[in-house]
Design an enzyme around this catalytic site. Structure first.
Site, PDB file in Angstrom:
ATOM      1  CG  PHE A   1      -1.534   1.322   1.563  1.00  0.00           C
ATOM      2  CD1 PHE A   1      -2.365   1.969   0.650  1.00  0.00           C
ATOM      3  CD2 PHE A   1      -1.302   1.924   2.785  1.00  0.00           C
ATOM      4  CE1 PHE A   1      -2.935   3.199   0.955  1.00  0.00           C
ATOM      5  CE2 PHE A   1      -1.870   3.141   3.111  1.00  0.00           C
ATOM      6  CZ  PHE A   1      -2.690   3.790   2.200  1.00  0.00           C
ATOM      7  CB  SER A   2       0.997   4.307   0.441  1.00  0.00           C
ATOM      8  OG  SER A   2       1.300   5.671   0.287  1.00  0.00           O
ATOM      9  CB  SER A   3       5.901   3.966   0.294  1.00  0.00           C
ATOM     10  OG  SER A   3       7.243   3.724  -0.029  1.00  0.00           O
TER      11      SER A   3
ATOM     12  CE1 TYR B   1      -5.676  -3.793  -2.588  1.00  0.00           C
ATOM     13  CE2 TYR B   1      -3.454  -4.697  -2.445  1.00  0.00           C
ATOM     14  CZ  TYR B   1      -4.823  -4.882  -2.561  1.00  0.00           C
ATOM     15  OH  TYR B   1      -5.338  -6.160  -2.651  1.00  0.00           O
TER      16      TYR B   1
END
Length: 292
Positions: free
Chosen positions: A135-137, A159
């Site tokens: 997720f994200s990074s 994500y």
């Protein structure tokens, strides 16, 4: 910190069993000194699959372990979970680093691959069933690993991430927390995005990982365009074109984007969904082929 968006810790069946999230100190090449944590369920399947699960900026292996229901699914299905953790760049992955963006050269990416090789050797895991999600990074690093190490990963699920080499393509060496050009939705032609992937492993002619891209349409931190750009990239790399939208999958607020016959590339965009993990574990594990 991005991880503050995750709602609470999830109680898992692991709490009731002997298995635990354990740190591995010596696992092979580790040029950026990232950390390895592993969860091996008590009822490990023969030749188990591996999922590498990557935390967001500001996160940690422990927080991401508690942030989804994947450990309970590991208990039920006997696969291994690897939770890499980085203490560098405000706990963000080095997605802008040319070393991580080049096969075999170094960076966080090579450290993660060393973790996979360790788990294969130590636990007899199936080299043909290694998957990555984040997720994200962590979603950004998912795309980096899928691009730089297509020979290692069978499939990925990103994500709220950005395309492979997006930060490099923004012509900045700054980490995600400083340089926002990429995260604001940097746009490039599909073939140019695809070339970033191909140039990360010149001469590679083997199969490429199947990819699933998930993004919230109300994400103001990593803009939704990043998800569309990632789909452009993998569409070019995998050679599959967009075919249709399917509304209400996996739930009311989501729309599924299908490429080709849907077996190689899928996208999911959530109406009103902000910068959240949005991990639907059952959907994820079906994509990986680990449950029916």
């Amino acid at each position: 910190m991005l991880f503050k968006t995750i709602v609470g810790a999830v109680a898992t069946a692991a709490t009731c069993l002997g298995a635990s999230l354990d740190r591995v100190f010596f696992f092979g090449q580790n040029p950026t000194n990232i950390r390895m944590y592993i969860y091996v369920p008590d009822n490990l399947a023969p030749n188990p699959a591996i999922i590498v699960a990557l935390h967001p900026c500001g996160g940690s292996a422990r927080q991401w372990f508690d942030g989804t229901n994947l450990p309970s699914y590991a208990d039920s299905n006997g696969f291994i979970l690897i939770y890499p953790s980085t203490p560098n760049q405000s706990n963000c992955w080095d997605v802008q680093n040319p070393d991580s963006l080049t096969h075999g050269r170094g960076g966080d990416a090579l450290g993660v691959v060393s973790m996979v090789n360790y788990a294969i050797d130590r636990h007899g895991a199936d080299r043909a069933r290694v998957y990555v999600m984040g997720f994200s990074s962590g979603g950004m690093m998912t795309n980096v690993l899928a691009g730089s190490y297509p020979d290692v990963f069978e499939a990925g699920a990103a994500y709220s991430g950005v395309p492979h080499a997006c930060f490099f393509g923004a012509r900045s060496a700054m980490p995600f927390s400083i340089n926002q050009t990429c995260a604001q939705g940097l746009q490039k032609p599909a073939q140019e995005w695809g070339n970033f992937v191909r140039n990360s492993y010149p001469g590679y002619a083997g199969r490429r990982p199947r990819m699933q891209i998930t993004h919230g349409l109300a994400d103001s931190l990593v803009r939704p365009q990043c998800g569309y750009e990632a789909l452009k990239q993998w569409s070019d790399v995998l050679g599959v074109a967009f075919t249709r939208n399917v509304t209400g999958v996996p739930s009311t607020e989501w729309t599924q984007q299908v490429y080709g016959d849907g077996t190689q590339l899928q996208g999911f965009f959530g109406e009103g969904v902000g910068h959240l993990p949005s991990v639907n574990e059952a959907q994820l594990l079906r994509w990986f082929g680990l449950i029916n």
